[in-house]
Design a protein around this motif. Sequence first.
Motif, short mmCIF file in Angstrom:
data_model
loop_
_atom_site.label_atom_id
_atom_site.label_comp_id
_atom_site.label_asym_id
_atom_site.label_seq_id
_atom_site.Cartn_x
_atom_site.Cartn_y
_atom_site.Cartn_z
N TYR A 231 -4.50 16.41 4.05
CA TYR A 231 -4.10 15.43 5.07
C TYR A 231 -2.74 15.74 5.69
O TYR A 231 -2.25 14.97 6.52
CB TYR A 231 -4.10 14.01 4.47
N HIS B 72 -9.10 0.71 -0.87
CA HIS B 72 -8.34 1.72 -0.11
C HIS B 72 -9.26 2.84 0.37
O HIS B 72 -10.22 3.19 -0.30
CB HIS B 72 -7.23 2.29 -1.01
N SER C 240 -5.06 9.21 -2.84
CA SER C 240 -6.51 9.15 -2.60
C SER C 240 -7.08 10.56 -2.40
O SER C 240 -6.43 11.37 -1.76
CB SER C 240 -6.76 8.30 -1.35
N PRO D 230 -7.43 9.48 8.31
CA PRO D 230 -6.93 8.24 8.89
C PRO D 230 -7.21 8.08 10.39
O PRO D 230 -7.03 6.99 10.92
CB PRO D 230 -5.42 8.31 8.64
N PHE E 246 2.71 8.44 3.49
CA PHE E 246 1.90 8.93 4.61
C PHE E 246 2.42 8.38 5.92
O PHE E 246 2.20 8.97 6.99
CB PHE E 246 0.43 8.56 4.41
N GLU F 138 0.88 -1.19 0.00
CA GLU F 138 0.00 0.00 0.00
C GLU F 138 0.90 1.22 0.00
O GLU F 138 1.02 1.94 1.00
CB GLU F 138 -0.95 0.01 1.20
N PHE G 294 -11.71 7.19 7.66
CA PHE G 294 -11.24 6.26 6.62
C PHE G 294 -11.68 4.83 6.93
O PHE G 294 -12.17 4.10 6.06
CB PHE G 294 -9.71 6.27 6.54
N ASP H 49 2.30 2.11 3.83
CA ASP H 49 1.46 3.28 3.53
C ASP H 49 2.35 4.51 3.29
O ASP H 49 1.97 5.63 3.60
CB ASP H 49 0.43 3.58 4.63
C1 GRE Z 1 -3.52 7.08 2.45
O1 GRE Z 1 -3.83 7.22 1.26
O2 GRE Z 1 -3.19 6.01 2.88
C2 GRE Z 1 -3.57 8.28 3.34
C3 GRE Z 1 -4.06 9.47 2.84
C4 GRE Z 1 -4.09 10.58 3.66
C5 GRE Z 1 -3.63 10.50 4.94
C6 GRE Z 1 -3.15 9.33 5.46
C7 GRE Z 1 -3.11 8.20 4.66
O3 GRE Z 1 -4.51 9.54 1.57
O4 GRE Z 1 -2.64 7.04 5.14
#
Ligand code: GRE
Length: 323
Positions: free
Chosen positions: A23, A164, A61, A185, A288, A8, A189, A285
């Motif tokens: 974010y 996701h 995202s 997050p 992020f 991811e 989410f 991830d």
């Molecule tokens: C993610 O796409 O995994 C994501 C974001 C924004 C903040 C944290 C995060 O898109 O993990």
Amino acid sequence: MNDKIALEEHFAIDQTIADSEVYARPEVWAGLRANLLDFEQQRIEQMDQWGTSYSILSLNSPAVQAIPDPDRAFDVARRANDILAEQIHRHPTRFGGFAALPMQDPERAARELERCVTQLGFHGFLVNGFSQVGDANTVVYYDDPRFAGFWAAAAALGKPFYMHPRDPLASREPIYDGCHWLTGPTWAFAAETSAHALRLLSSGLFDRHPQLQMILGHFGEGIPFNVWRIDHILRKGRRGMPCEREIGDYLRSNVYITTSGNFRTPTLLSTMLEVGSDRIMYSVDYPFEKHEDAARWFDRCEISELDRRKIGRDNARRLFGLS
Ligand code: GRE
Ligand code: ZN
């Protein structure tokens, strides 16, 4: 553990980078932005330093999912997939790809997925939750009947898909009004993504396509922790739920779970007890989250070395047919 596979891991292109700015705190945005747009510098350095040999990359995202105009969604998805394919071509031993798909038009999404898998060598696709279609306030979830043909095409390709997160639309979900810190997050989410995953799991999709595999990040967005209660309640009355089996059955035969952004041993152990160590895969991830935080935790957490190898590498190798 120095040859982990992570799946991811995100990048952005000019047309989608702005989606991630909300974010980031202002003082970290410049760095996050640079890391999302980078493929060959910091990204590979961080993989090398913290023992990830191979990353499967996906677009940020919500990106394509938040483009209501189907033609534009298609253009941006294609562009992102072509840019990713070029980077994979330059670093075939380090990068793999998940396709971004314009789900606003299921027929074109199926064709783009086919192109990405058969021509570009991608490992499947990643969708950022629901798609906005036609106008910004119209949303579609993928258990909708309009996706029947798309799912048949996706299942026929034999590749998994990653569900996701994205945030719900503020215009349609008032529960976070005045509590902005719970969006993204922190909580929104997981709430949004687990509900979408449960829609798919309960829809009969996996009865029609028993080989289809869905990947969930963040230790399954809370579903493993709650699956006993879900099935306990539904056993008392199915209330019209159309699927043939219990949610826990699908969880153990059609779902893979990753560690992305959730580096916590009690959560890992609970998930292992619920689904077994064959259905859990390491992920970070990035950018992020930090490779350092993921690896410092995962490389030493108290599981058997056999489970560490399965979760860190071997399950992904098997699922994606990597050598
Ligand atoms: C993610 O796409 O995994 C994501 C974001 C924004 C903040 C944290 C995060 O898109 O993990
Ligand atoms: Zn992510």
